[in-house]
Design a protein around this motif. Structure first.
Motif, PDB file in Angstrom:
ATOM      1  N   GLU A 198      51.504-109.544  55.363  1.00 45.90           N
ATOM      2  CA  GLU A 198      51.532-108.744  54.100  1.00 45.90           C
ATOM      3  C   GLU A 198      50.333-108.750  53.212  1.00 45.90           C
ATOM      4  OE1 GLU A 198      55.300-109.704  52.397  1.00 45.90           O
ATOM      5  OE2 GLU A 198      56.438-108.420  53.602  1.00 45.90           O
ATOM      6  N   SER A 229      47.465-109.655  54.157  1.00 46.13           N
ATOM      7  CA  SER A 229      46.125-108.949  54.882  1.00 46.13           C
ATOM      8  C   SER A 229      46.407-107.509  54.943  1.00 46.13           C
ATOM      9  CB  SER A 229      46.165-109.545  56.514  1.00 46.13           C
ATOM     10  OG  SER A 229      45.249-109.207  57.144  1.00 46.13           O
ATOM     11  N   ALA A 230      47.438-106.802  55.062  1.00 52.46           N
ATOM     12  CA  ALA A 230      47.641-105.427  54.977  1.00 52.46           C
ATOM     13  C   ALA A 230      47.169-104.984  53.557  1.00 52.46           C
ATOM     14  CB  ALA A 230      49.237-105.240  55.384  1.00 52.46           C
ATOM     15  N   TYR A 261      43.217-104.972  53.181  1.00 50.99           N
ATOM     16  CA  TYR A 261      42.577-104.104  54.059  1.00 50.99           C
ATOM     17  C   TYR A 261      43.175-102.775  53.920  1.00 50.99           C
ATOM     18  CZ  TYR A 261      39.991-107.952  55.892  1.00 50.99           C
ATOM     19  OH  TYR A 261      39.374-109.301  56.142  1.00 50.99           O
ATOM     20  N   GLY A 262      43.944-102.618  53.044  1.00 52.67           N
ATOM     21  CA  GLY A 262      44.454-101.044  52.859  1.00 52.67           C
ATOM     22  C   GLY A 262      45.251-100.616  54.121  1.00 52.67           C
ATOM     23  N   CYS A 263      45.954-101.320  54.948  1.00 50.73           N
ATOM     24  CA  CYS A 263      46.658-100.752  55.889  1.00 50.73           C
ATOM     25  C   CYS A 263      47.976-101.142  55.796  1.00 50.73           C
ATOM     26  CB  CYS A 263      45.854-100.858  57.394  1.00 50.73           C
ATOM     27  SG  CYS A 263      45.816-102.785  57.613  1.00 50.73           S
ATOM     28  N   SER A 264      49.090-100.717  56.793  1.00 45.08           N
ATOM     29  CA  SER A 264      50.250-101.259  56.712  1.00 45.08           C
ATOM     30  C   SER A 264      50.566-102.262  57.760  1.00 45.08           C
ATOM     31  CB  SER A 264      51.237-100.116  57.260  1.00 45.08           C
ATOM     32  OG  SER A 264      51.121 -99.752  58.627  1.00 45.08           O
ATOM     33  N   GLN A 324      52.704-102.490  59.776  1.00 44.28           N
ATOM     34  CA  GLN A 324      53.023-101.721  61.217  1.00 44.28           C
ATOM     35  C   GLN A 324      51.643-101.484  61.910  1.00 44.28           C
ATOM     36  OE1 GLN A 324      54.841 -97.949  61.000  1.00 44.28           O
ATOM     37  NE2 GLN A 324      55.188 -97.554  63.169  1.00 44.28           N
ATOM     38  N   GLU A 325      50.625-101.202  61.326  1.00 47.55           N
ATOM     39  CA  GLU A 325      49.371-100.834  61.898  1.00 47.55           C
ATOM     40  C   GLU A 325      48.814-102.176  62.474  1.00 47.55           C
ATOM     41  OE1 GLU A 325      47.303 -97.250  59.546  1.00 47.55           O
ATOM     42  OE2 GLU A 325      47.798 -98.976  58.263  1.00 47.55           O
ATOM     43  N   ILE A 326      48.707-103.173  61.591  1.00 49.64           N
ATOM     44  CA  ILE A 326      48.189-104.381  62.067  1.00 49.64           C
ATOM     45  C   ILE A 326      48.980-104.986  63.411  1.00 49.64           C
ATOM     46  CG2 ILE A 326      48.052-106.944  61.696  1.00 49.64           C
ATOM     47  CD1 ILE A 326      47.423-106.233  58.668  1.00 49.64           C
ATOM     48  N   LYS A 333      50.598-103.129  65.645  1.00 53.79           N
ATOM     49  CA  LYS A 333      50.184-102.316  66.669  1.00 53.79           C
ATOM     50  C   LYS A 333      48.812-102.678  67.422  1.00 53.79           C
ATOM     51  CE  LYS A 333      50.570 -98.020  65.451  1.00 53.79           C
ATOM     52  NZ  LYS A 333      50.881 -96.456  64.937  1.00 53.79           N
ATOM     53  N   GLU A 334      47.936-102.794  66.504  1.00 52.59           N
ATOM     54  CA  GLU A 334      46.327-103.335  66.879  1.00 52.59           C
ATOM     55  C   GLU A 334      46.609-104.766  67.666  1.00 52.59           C
ATOM     56  OE1 GLU A 334      43.633-101.200  67.037  1.00 52.59           O
ATOM     57  OE2 GLU A 334      45.131 -99.695  66.401  1.00 52.59           O
TER      58      GLU A 334
END
Length: 81
Positions: free
Chosen positions: A18, A20-21, A24-27, A29-31, A33-34
């Motif tokens: 959380e 880290s998300a 880096y301004g992302c969710s 879920q995005e982390i 998925k990547e």
């Protein structure tokens, strides 16, 4: 699109994810998925590399290969002569 639920049983891991998300301004879920995409790529590459290693080993045995140590010792002896 399929939905997957993920249970992270490690509070520290969840907090780090959380944080880290947010950093880096992302969710989250995005982390995730990547990370899964990268894991699939790495796994596929590992399988390809293992096939190449097995083929090289087979070739080595079939053609009477030389141990690396013996090969480099031979090179050193040639330099001294």
């Amino acid at each position: 699109m399929q939905e997957v639920s993920l249970l992270l049983e490690d509070d520290k891991l969840c907090a780090a994810l959380e944080a880290s998300a947010a950093k880096y301004g992302c969710s989250v879920q995005e982390i995730i998925k990547e990370a899964v995409k990268q894991w699939l790529i790495d796994t596929e590459m590992d399988e390809l590399e293992m096939d190449e290693i097995k083929a090289a080993s087979r070739d080595w045995w079939e053609n009477g290969g030389t141990e690396a140590g013996e090969f480099f010792e031979g090179l050193e002896k040639e330099k001294k002569v």
